[in-house]
Design an enzyme around this catalytic site. Structure first.
Site, PDB file in Angstrom:
ATOM      1  N   GLU A 205      -4.435  19.792  46.478  1.00  0.00           N
ATOM      2  CA  GLU A 205      -4.299  19.706  45.021  1.00  0.00           C
ATOM      3  C   GLU A 205      -2.861  19.408  44.611  1.00  0.00           C
ATOM      4  OE1 GLU A 205      -6.005  23.305  43.451  1.00  0.00           O
ATOM      5  OE2 GLU A 205      -8.041  22.586  43.827  1.00  0.00           O
ATOM      6  N   LYS A 339     -16.977  24.825  36.187  1.00  0.00           N
ATOM      7  CA  LYS A 339     -16.966  23.596  36.985  1.00  0.00           C
ATOM      8  C   LYS A 339     -18.364  22.997  36.861  1.00  0.00           C
ATOM      9  CE  LYS A 339     -13.818  25.278  40.625  1.00  0.00           C
ATOM     10  NZ  LYS A 339     -13.828  26.040  41.899  1.00  0.00           N
TER      11      LYS A 339
HETATM   12  C1  2PG Z   1     -11.040  26.596  43.099  1.00  0.00           C
HETATM   13  C2  2PG Z   1     -11.152  25.118  43.315  1.00  0.00           C
HETATM   14  C3  2PG Z   1     -10.212  24.284  42.490  1.00  0.00           C
HETATM   15  P1  2PG Z   1     -12.482  24.005  45.217  1.00  0.00           P
HETATM   16  O1  2PG Z   1     -11.285  27.392  44.014  1.00  0.00           O
HETATM   17  O2  2PG Z   1     -10.771  27.029  41.992  1.00  0.00           O
HETATM   18  O3  2PG Z   1      -8.896  24.692  42.528  1.00  0.00           O
HETATM   19  O4  2PG Z   1     -11.185  24.754  44.640  1.00  0.00           O
HETATM   20  O5  2PG Z   1     -12.698  22.803  44.414  1.00  0.00           O
HETATM   21  O6  2PG Z   1     -12.137  23.714  46.649  1.00  0.00           O
HETATM   22  O7  2PG Z   1     -13.628  24.967  45.104  1.00  0.00           O
HETATM   23 MG    MG Z   2     -11.153  29.117  42.478  1.00  0.00          MG
END
Ligand code: 2PG
Ligand code: MG
Length: 413
Positions: A205, A339
């Site tokens: 990231e 998300k």
């Molecule tokens: C999180 C995410 C984004 P990932 O854990 O918050 O930062 O990671 O997309 O790998 O789940």
């Molecule tokens: Mg997270």
């Protein structure tokens, strides 16, 4: 959303593209009978919660493309624009499984977003205004959570804690971006000073990856935030430290196994509380295992009172309305991460926002570690009234979202 919005879908396509880690994902494109067109790609996580929908069906992206052709492509032609709920419900029905394992959550996410975008285009509105029902209110910009140092599964080497974050708030959104960048740079400068010979790099990231342990990394972040804060770059700019522990990733057989120590549940709660108090953390995400609603509630009672620290549930909730309802009843957290591809549609994401809001909790819209350069994420906090946006500091795919916010701001001025 106005049901009388013009136009109907004339064509849908789904294609295989690549995310910022180089992994295959999908992008959807939708045309209307009046010639508008929009497309949206879906991101992918590395630290995925066990309750997330399946990103792709078994067999991966190729199978997702086949299933799209069999179940969506022609069947959705003729659908009217402007009814997101109907579109997302039809997607769920076309999939027919509870975890979206037929079409894949990334397929439905890309389609749900492409539909929202093409609707907005047909209405002549920016995405966020369209999603907010065509509101005339001025946009309210979120606080920004940016990843300054990477660890866990987002880095090769580095600390066990996944993300060392700066939470930036400012009267102008571009000042918050500048502030995050300044902290990132300051950390880079200090790492170079401390390890003059070492090859230093960045994680998935865009945050730094260093040879330091958990505590030293946090000390570095906190001190860099303070230095930049003290520099007084802009009036009203606030730069404060936070963490995404992604604790499920190092939770083994009931214990939290760090490089430096192993803690039981009470030990972990005490440790996070101590870090929060000692370093003035304002943002603490996934401090405990993803099944421990009760432990989250204990910690929130200690550090989250009055909103002093945002205790954020990500893997705990996986943007699932049922899990968020449970967490809100138990006061497990005072903030909920959103998300879209954890749950697969905008409609279900909105349901989560409503649950959180009804309980007085904040929402934070979030990127994934494997991103596309799409800017659509930047519209969601404005559409949903989210208090925060978590989208990294550096990297083209992260900056695409931040620049979209800057664009939306300048549109308003
Ligand atoms: C999180 C995410 C984004 P990932 O854990 O918050 O930062 O990671 O997309 O790998 O789940
Ligand atoms: Mg997270």
């Amino acid at each position: 959303m106005t049901p009388s919005a013009p136009g109907r879908i004339s064509e849908l396509r789904l294609r295989r593209i690549f995310d910022s880690r180089g992994n295959p994902t999908v992008e959807a494109e939708i045309w209307t009978d009046r010639g508008e067109r929009a497309r949206a790609g879906a991101p992918s996580g590395a630290s995925r919660g066990v309750h997330e929908v399946m990103a792709f069906p078994e067999g991966g992206v190729e199978v997702a493309l086949e299933r799209f052709r069999a179940r969506v492509k022609d069947q959705f032609v003729g659908q009217v624009l402007g009814d997101q709920t109907a579109f997302d419900t039809a997607l769920r029905e076309a999939d027919g499984s509870p975890d979206l394992s037929t079409l894949g959550g990334n397929t439905t996410t890309a389609l749900s977003l492409a539909y929202a975008l093409v609707t907005a285009r047909a209405q002549g509105l920016p995405l966020w205004r369209s999603l907010a029902g065509g509101t005339h209110d001025p946009p309210v910009f979120p606080a920004l959570a940016g990843n300054v140092l990477n660890g866990g599964v987002h880095a090769m080497g580095g600390p066990d804690i996944q993300e060392f974050i700066v939470l930036a708030e400012a009267p102008e959104i571009s000042w918050a971006v500048e502030g995050m960048v300044a902290v990132h740079r300051e950390v880079g400068r200090r790492l170079r000073e401390r390890f003059p010979q070492a090859a230093l790099g960045r994680g998935d990231e865009g945050g730094w990856v260093s040879p330091l342990g958990n505590l030293e990394t946090l000390e570095l972040l906190v001190s860099a935030c303070q230095t930049i804060q003290d520099r007084g770059l802009r009036a009203g700019l606030s730069l404060r430290p936070g963490l995404d522990l992604a604790a499920s990733e190092f939770f083994r057989e009931g214990r939290y196994v760090y490089r430096e120590q192993t803690l039981d549940r009470e030990g972990q709660i005490g440790f996070v509380q101590e870090l929060t108090d000692r370093f003035g953390l304002v943002f603490v995400e996934d401090p405990l295992d993803q099944e421990d609603f009760e432990g989250f509630a204990q910690l929130t009672a200690q550090v989250g009172r009055g909103g002093r620290t945002w205790v954020v549930g990500d893997d705990l909730y996986t943007t699932d309305p049922g899990r968020v309802a449970r967490g809100m009843e138990m006061a497990s957290t005072n903030a909920v991460l959103l998300k879209v591809n954890q749950v697969g549609t905008l409609t279900e994401t909105r349901r989560v926002v409503e649950r959180a809001e009804a309980a007085g909790a904040w929402t934070v819209c979030s990127h994934r570690s494997g991103e596309t350069p799409d800017p659509w994420l930047a519209h969601l906090p404005l559409a949903f009234g989210s208090r925060g946006l978590k989208t990294g500091v550096l990297g083209g795919e992260r900056m695409a979202k931040l620049n979209e916010l800057v664009r939306l701001r300048s549109r308003e001025s």
